[in-house]
Design an enzyme around this catalytic site. Structure first.
Site, PDB file in Angstrom:
ATOM      1  CD  GLU A  12      -2.803  -1.268   0.073  1.00 27.12           C
ATOM      2  OE1 GLU A  12      -3.367  -0.223  -0.325  1.00 27.12           O
ATOM      3  OE2 GLU A  12      -2.936  -2.370  -0.487  1.00 27.12           O
ATOM      4  CB  CYS A  13       4.072   1.957   1.426  1.00 27.21           C
ATOM      5  SG  CYS A  13       5.431   3.144   1.558  1.00 27.21           S
TER       6      CYS A  13
END
Length: 142
Positions: A12-13
């Site tokens: 998600e980063c």
């Protein structure tokens, strides 16, 4: 060139995704550990932080975490207390940590990973935000 590379990754980063893509741009497929699902042991975490040349406090993620709510900004907290918090809630572990035979880094910004990868890039690399990191010959621009 073959090299063992491990990335403690959060898909998600954006920084973590860019780091993973830069590793793959060297023709290396790393071992990917989604650390939110499979956090490192206390010993692994301590070793990664030390090998990266960081203090425990420098390895804590503040943004998007319960850092403030947990009072982790208290300068009186010990390293053991900070590690306990990181292991209880792995979102507090800053990412991505990358381990290679050339060293360990917290790849923030993502191009820091280039310091511990072989110079075998397959060509240009541009991060998700449009910043070009490698030129057409795979040479570092930043």
């Amino acid at each position: 060139m073959t090299m063992d590379v491990t990335i403690y990754h959060n898909p998600e980063c954006g920084t973590s995704r860019n780091t993973l893509a830069m590793i793959r741009n060297t023709s290396i497929e790393p071992t990917i550990i989604e650390y939110l699902k499979n956090p490192p042991s206390r010993e692994q975490l301590v070793r990664m932080i030390a090998d990266a040349g960081l203090s425990i406090r420098e390895a804590i993620r503040e943004k998007g975490t319960p850092y403030a709510e947990l009072g982790l900004d208290n300068p009186g907290l010990t390293d053991d207390q900070l590690l306990d918090a990181m292991l209880k809630d792995p979102i507090l572990i800053n990412r991505p940590f990358v381990i290679t035979t050339m060293g360990t880094r917290l790849a923030r910004p993502s191009e820091v990973v280039l310091d511990i990868l072989p110079d075998t890039h397959k060509g240009p690399f541009t991060k998700e935000d449009g910043e070009q990191v490698l030129d057409a010959q795979g040479k570092r621009l930043v």
